[in-house]
Design an enzyme around this catalytic site. Structure first.
Site, mmCIF file in Angstrom:
data_model
loop_
_atom_site.group_PDB
_atom_site.id
_atom_site.type_symbol
_atom_site.label_atom_id
_atom_site.label_comp_id
_atom_site.label_asym_id
_atom_site.label_seq_id
_atom_site.Cartn_x
_atom_site.Cartn_y
_atom_site.Cartn_z
ATOM 1 N N CYS A 18 -11.648 -66.947 -57.873
ATOM 2 C CA CYS A 18 -11.836 -65.618 -57.306
ATOM 3 C C CYS A 18 -12.377 -64.630 -58.337
ATOM 4 C CB CYS A 18 -10.546 -65.092 -56.694
ATOM 5 S SG CYS A 18 -9.141 -65.104 -57.820
ATOM 6 N N HIS A 126 -5.174 -63.165 -57.964
ATOM 7 C CA HIS A 126 -6.336 -62.928 -57.091
ATOM 8 C C HIS A 126 -7.117 -61.680 -57.508
ATOM 9 C CE1 HIS A 126 -8.883 -63.420 -53.657
ATOM 10 N NE2 HIS A 126 -8.602 -62.216 -53.214
ATOM 11 N N ASN A 141 -13.841 -59.009 -50.626
ATOM 12 C CA ASN A 141 -12.796 -59.987 -50.932
ATOM 13 C C ASN A 141 -13.254 -61.384 -50.505
ATOM 14 O OD1 ASN A 141 -10.391 -61.496 -51.110
ATOM 15 N ND2 ASN A 141 -9.146 -59.714 -50.576
#
Length: 346
Positions: A18, A126, A141
């Protein structure tokens, strides 16, 4: 701004990368690789270990140094999670951008939060990005199916909500590359008009948009039914960027690099050292440091040595360009430090 002319890049979650996705979504193109970020992490680890080795409480034999050896890297784990220091260094090397904390003193002095160009948000393991594209902020995202618009009016409220949920937020006041222009045809690209309708862009639409810039203008620069004067500002911008990416539009410059010696590689952490990642013709990736004052010709000499003496073509920078016309520039002046260079046999 016509939403049908604005394109948004959105990488979806793959493994636990991520951090990489967040940086690429901020940059609005696939510019950061996992390998590049891992190299930065290892360089930071080495610098940190060098500091621990020089402490006044036993050096390499100290309890702290030995514990750090046992714990391993503090900048990347086995699953591919990168630390904020890695992401900060990557952004600084490529774009000269710092990532101040949203709560940093004087950051918003005389400015509104909507004056920021983007944000990097982190909680636990994250990361995700918020980016201003086409006069709107977008939540990029990588866990979302598609980007989600965040209105200027609600941006401060959303930021406050994420902070309350435990997110740490870093800001990008300025310096990010241009956004809204389609630079590829893969599934990561979405037309803003589709996103505002809550749907992803179809593969057919992506392909059509990649083959044509506006109506009558192809990416190879050939005008079919409209002159350049008839194009909108967005279409002219797309054409200019497409031309810069089109190798047939480049004029190679003759060069003699075989007589140029390959400079010695400066040690990691040397002030003024420039780190460059190469993709060689055989697909191998090589990371090498130069002095920022070395010429671009020295880069050619190094790659030709790696390729057994064969003459090579090099492309680098952003947007991607042929480096042959930059031979006499220093690596610093050519803005190649911290970047990626692709090599091919002539």
């Amino acid at each position: 701004m016509d939403p049908s002319q604005v394109w948004i890049y959105h990488e979806r979650q793959r493994a636990l990368l991520c951090g990489q996705h967040a940086l690429n979504n901020l940059a609005q193109n696939n510019v950061f690789s996992a390998g590049e970020l891992a190299d930065i992490a290892h360089d930071l680890d080495k610098l940190e270990m060098d500091v621990w080795a020089q402490n006044n409480e036993g050096g390499v034999n100290s309890k702290e140094f030995q514990q750090r050896l046992i714990e391993g890297s503090s900048n990347v784990d086995a699953q591919g999670n990168f630390s904020i220091e890695v992401l900060k260094e990557a952004m600084h090397q490529r774009y000269g951008i710092r990532l101040p904390h949203l709560s940093a003193q004087d950051l918003l002095s005389g400015r509104d939060i909507t004056d920021m160009q983007g944000f990097l948000c982190h909680k636990s393991d994250h990361w995700f990005a918020i980016r201003l594209i086409g006069d709107r902020f977008w939540n990029l995202n990588s866990m979302l199916e598609i980007p989600v618009v965040v209105s200027h009016f609600k941006l401060a409220t959303e930021m406050s909500k994420w902070k309350d949920e435990g997110y740490t937020i870093f800001c990008v006041p300025s310096g990010l590359p241009i956004a809204g222009v389609k630079l590829g045809s893969d599934a990561s690209w979405h037309c803003m008009a589709d996103l505002l309708q809550g749907r992803a862009t179809s593969d057919a639409s992506r392909k059509n948009a990649w083959e044509n810039v506006g109506s009558g203008m192809r990416l190879d620069g050939q005008v079919t039914s409209r002159s350049i004067e008839d194009l909108t500002e967005e279409e002219q911008l797309q054409l200019a960027l497409a031309d810069s990416l089109n190798p047939t539009m480049l004029n190679p410059v003759s060069r003699e690099t075989h007589s140029i010696p390959v400079p010695e590689e400066p040690p990691a952490g040397t002030p003024g050292a420039a780190r460059i990642q190469f993709r060689l013709p055989d697909g191998k990736r090589v990371v090498r440091r130069f002095n920022a004052t070395d010429s671009v010709a020295c880069i050619y000499a190094f790659v030709e040595q790696e390729c057994g003496g064969s003459a090579v073509d090099l492309k680098g920078g952003y947007p991607l360009k042929d480096l042959a016309s930059l031979l006499t520039l220093t690596i610093a002046d050519a803005k190649l430090a911290g970047g990626n260079i692709q090599a091919s046999i002539k």
